[in-house]
Design a protein around this motif. Structure first.
Motif, PDB file in Angstrom:
ATOM      1  N   ALA A 124      58.632  -1.215   5.610  1.00 12.69           N
ATOM      2  CA  ALA A 124      58.758   0.106   5.908  1.00 12.69           C
ATOM      3  C   ALA A 124      57.826   1.140   5.628  1.00 12.69           C
ATOM      4  CB  ALA A 124      59.820   0.249   4.686  1.00 12.69           C
ATOM      5  N   PRO A 125      57.885   2.293   6.238  1.00 14.51           N
ATOM      6  CA  PRO A 125      56.771   3.072   5.883  1.00 14.51           C
ATOM      7  C   PRO A 125      56.848   3.535   4.619  1.00 14.51           C
ATOM      8  CG  PRO A 125      58.547   4.215   7.088  1.00 14.51           C
ATOM      9  CD  PRO A 125      59.080   2.940   6.716  1.00 14.51           C
ATOM     10  N   ALA A 126      55.580   4.247   4.159  1.00 17.39           N
ATOM     11  CA  ALA A 126      55.014   4.489   2.751  1.00 17.39           C
ATOM     12  C   ALA A 126      56.260   4.922   1.993  1.00 17.39           C
ATOM     13  CB  ALA A 126      53.761   5.335   2.829  1.00 17.39           C
ATOM     14  N   GLU A 127      56.825   6.138   2.468  1.00 19.44           N
ATOM     15  CA  GLU A 127      57.767   6.898   1.707  1.00 19.44           C
ATOM     16  C   GLU A 127      59.191   6.002   1.483  1.00 19.44           C
ATOM     17  OE1 GLU A 127      56.601   7.598   4.601  1.00 19.44           O
ATOM     18  OE2 GLU A 127      58.292   7.926   6.073  1.00 19.44           O
ATOM     19  N   LYS A 128      59.385   5.009   2.188  1.00 20.21           N
ATOM     20  CA  LYS A 128      60.709   4.304   2.171  1.00 20.21           C
ATOM     21  C   LYS A 128      60.392   2.736   1.615  1.00 20.21           C
ATOM     22  CE  LYS A 128      63.523   5.997   5.954  1.00 20.21           C
ATOM     23  NZ  LYS A 128      63.979   5.790   7.334  1.00 20.21           N
ATOM     24  N   TYR A 129      59.158   2.560   1.220  1.00 14.62           N
ATOM     25  CA  TYR A 129      58.801   1.057   0.878  1.00 14.62           C
ATOM     26  C   TYR A 129      59.827   0.921  -0.224  1.00 14.62           C
ATOM     27  CZ  TYR A 129      56.106  -2.884   2.358  1.00 14.62           C
ATOM     28  OH  TYR A 129      56.065  -3.801   3.003  1.00 14.62           O
ATOM     29  N   VAL A 160      63.094  -5.239  11.903  1.00 17.05           N
ATOM     30  CA  VAL A 160      63.653  -3.900  11.903  1.00 17.05           C
ATOM     31  C   VAL A 160      64.712  -3.815  12.223  1.00 17.05           C
ATOM     32  CG1 VAL A 160      61.158  -3.087  12.249  1.00 17.05           C
ATOM     33  CG2 VAL A 160      62.470  -3.838  14.248  1.00 17.05           C
ATOM     34  N   LEU A 161      65.612  -2.691  11.800  1.00 13.72           N
ATOM     35  CA  LEU A 161      67.274  -2.543  12.081  1.00 13.72           C
ATOM     36  C   LEU A 161      67.361  -1.175  11.968  1.00 13.72           C
ATOM     37  CD1 LEU A 161      69.422  -4.086   9.526  1.00 13.72           C
ATOM     38  CD2 LEU A 161      66.786  -3.932   9.409  1.00 13.72           C
ATOM     39  N   PRO A 162      68.232  -0.495  13.038  1.00 15.54           N
ATOM     40  CA  PRO A 162      68.443   0.968  12.850  1.00 15.54           C
ATOM     41  C   PRO A 162      69.100   1.427  11.467  1.00 15.54           C
ATOM     42  CG  PRO A 162      69.245  -0.060  14.764  1.00 15.54           C
ATOM     43  CD  PRO A 162      68.933  -1.193  14.065  1.00 15.54           C
ATOM     44  N   ALA A 163      69.730   0.405  10.571  1.00 10.92           N
ATOM     45  CA  ALA A 163      70.318   0.985   9.555  1.00 10.92           C
ATOM     46  C   ALA A 163      69.080   1.232   8.462  1.00 10.92           C
ATOM     47  CB  ALA A 163      71.096  -0.277   8.674  1.00 10.92           C
ATOM     48  N   LEU A 164      67.925   0.809   8.849  1.00 11.75           N
ATOM     49  CA  LEU A 164      66.767   1.010   7.546  1.00 11.75           C
ATOM     50  C   LEU A 164      65.659   1.898   8.290  1.00 11.75           C
ATOM     51  CD1 LEU A 164      66.428  -2.372   5.863  1.00 11.75           C
ATOM     52  CD2 LEU A 164      67.416   0.072   4.735  1.00 11.75           C
ATOM     53  N   HIS A 165      65.527   1.542   9.711  1.00 10.85           N
ATOM     54  CA  HIS A 165      64.187   2.134  10.404  1.00 10.85           C
ATOM     55  C   HIS A 165      64.617   2.826  11.645  1.00 10.85           C
ATOM     56  CE1 HIS A 165      63.228  -2.077   8.546  1.00 10.85           C
ATOM     57  NE2 HIS A 165      62.379  -1.255   8.105  1.00 10.85           N
ATOM     58  N   ASN A 166      63.862   4.003  11.790  1.00  9.78           N
ATOM     59  CA  ASN A 166      63.974   4.697  13.032  1.00  9.78           C
ATOM     60  C   ASN A 166      62.713   4.382  13.743  1.00  9.78           C
ATOM     61  OD1 ASN A 166      62.137   6.888  12.114  1.00  9.78           O
ATOM     62  ND2 ASN A 166      63.809   8.006  11.299  1.00  9.78           N
ATOM     63  N   GLY A 167      62.408   5.026  15.090  1.00  9.33           N
ATOM     64  CA  GLY A 167      61.234   4.719  15.880  1.00  9.33           C
ATOM     65  C   GLY A 167      60.187   5.277  14.941  1.00  9.33           C
ATOM     66  N   PRO A 202      74.236  -3.365  13.304  1.00 11.97           N
ATOM     67  CA  PRO A 202      73.681  -3.576  14.673  1.00 11.97           C
ATOM     68  C   PRO A 202      72.131  -3.640  14.640  1.00 11.97           C
ATOM     69  CG  PRO A 202      74.278  -1.484  14.347  1.00 11.97           C
ATOM     70  CD  PRO A 202      74.705  -2.113  12.928  1.00 11.97           C
ATOM     71  N   ALA A 203      71.591  -4.572  15.527  1.00  8.06           N
ATOM     72  CA  ALA A 203      70.161  -4.384  16.009  1.00  8.06           C
ATOM     73  C   ALA A 203      69.701  -3.357  16.678  1.00  8.06           C
ATOM     74  CB  ALA A 203      69.982  -5.866  16.542  1.00  8.06           C
ATOM     75  N   PHE A 204      68.345  -3.263  17.018  1.00  6.96           N
ATOM     76  CA  PHE A 204      67.813  -2.407  18.284  1.00  6.96           C
ATOM     77  C   PHE A 204      68.248  -3.034  19.511  1.00  6.96           C
ATOM     78  CE2 PHE A 204      65.220  -0.790  14.781  1.00  6.96           C
ATOM     79  CZ  PHE A 204      65.210   0.554  15.105  1.00  6.96           C
ATOM     80  N   GLY A 205      68.458  -2.112  20.409  1.00  8.01           N
ATOM     81  CA  GLY A 205      68.638  -2.631  21.608  1.00  8.01           C
ATOM     82  C   GLY A 205      67.031  -3.310  22.385  1.00  8.01           C
TER      83      GLY A 205
END
Ligand code: SF4
Length: 241
Positions: A124-129, A160-167, A202-205
């Motif tokens: 995850a990125p730093a603030e979400k680790y 990576v998956l949209p439930a946890l990560h955005n672009g 769901p996964a990323f397209g």
């Protein structure tokens, strides 16, 4: 003594350019909700004795090039240094898969030339680790720095998956490992997960993921890796990373 939960006797895909076997250590200090291997993470998989592993490695010396040590999390195992030393003494190349939470163990393995390849997860990125792993960012950054500044072949990888990560998150993760050799973005696939709520997330397209990978490449060469193999083992464990 290393607690071993599984062995895949032959793999053509888990160690780049090598025919390898895969040793799965029991238990993990993270609890990534999307983890595909709950039983191994909880350490509830039946133990395989170390001597059975070394008998197998002795027998296959002329057939296999490398050994992948994965988990669970191998670096939390007491005895992992000695275990790896014994594998190297048999002439094998060793790949370590790690979540990066034990930089002091990683450092020792690198300094003693006990690993030839390391694959580290970036969660995850730093603030979400801490949301994903509960781990302090300091130790993660130490491991990243150790790997990038070592001469050991390496890769970073992120499921990576949209439930946890955005672009933007994924881009920030790529920035964390700027200067590394390569980042693999791993597609999330539905299935058994550590957190049952993630089972059918769901996964990323693929097109979206390709676009994100392209943006990540400004920091580190980035590729997409599919995750479509459920690995069957005698001990009923699957690959958790
Ligand atoms: S994905 Fe890897 S680090 Fe996360 S809980 Fe599973 S084995 Fe541990």
């Amino acid at each position: 003594m290393v607690n071993i939960g599984g062995l895949i006797k032959t793999s053509l895909t888990d160690y780049p350019d090598k025919i390898s076997c895969i040793i799965f250590t029991n238990a993990c200090n993270f609890s990534c909700p999307y983890c595909y291997n709950p039983s191994l993470v909880r350490g509830s998989v039946k133990n395989i004795k170390e001597h059975e592993i070394f008998d197998f490695l002795e027998e296959r010396k002329n057939l296999l090039d490398g050994v992948v040590i994965t988990g669970g999390e191998p670096t939390i195992q007491i005895g992992i240094i000695e275990f790896t030393k014994k594998i190297k003494a048999l002439g094998y190349s060793v790949k370590l898969d790690t979540n990066g939470s034990r930089p002091e163990i990683l450092k020792e393995l690198i300094e003693k030339n006990l690993i030839d390849y390391v694959a580290m997860d970036v969660k995850a990125p730093a603030e979400k680790y801490s949301l994903v792993s509960g781990e302090s960012l300091k130790t993660i950054n130490e491991s990243i720095s150790l790997i990038i500044n070592s001469k050991v072949e390496h890769e970073f990888r992120s499921t990576v998956l949209p439930a946890l990560h955005n672009g933007s998150d994924i881009l920030a993760m790529a920035e964390m490992i700027k200067g590394g050799k390569i980042l693999f973005l791993q597609q999330f696939y539905s299935g058994e997960t550590l957190d049952p709520d993630f089972k059918n997330k769901p996964a990323f397209g693929i097109e979206e993921l390709m676009q994100i990978a392209g943006e990540c490449s400004q920091y580190i060469p980035t590729k997409i890796r599919g995750y479509d193999t459920e690995i069957k083992m005698g001990q009923d464990a699957k690959q958790g990373k």
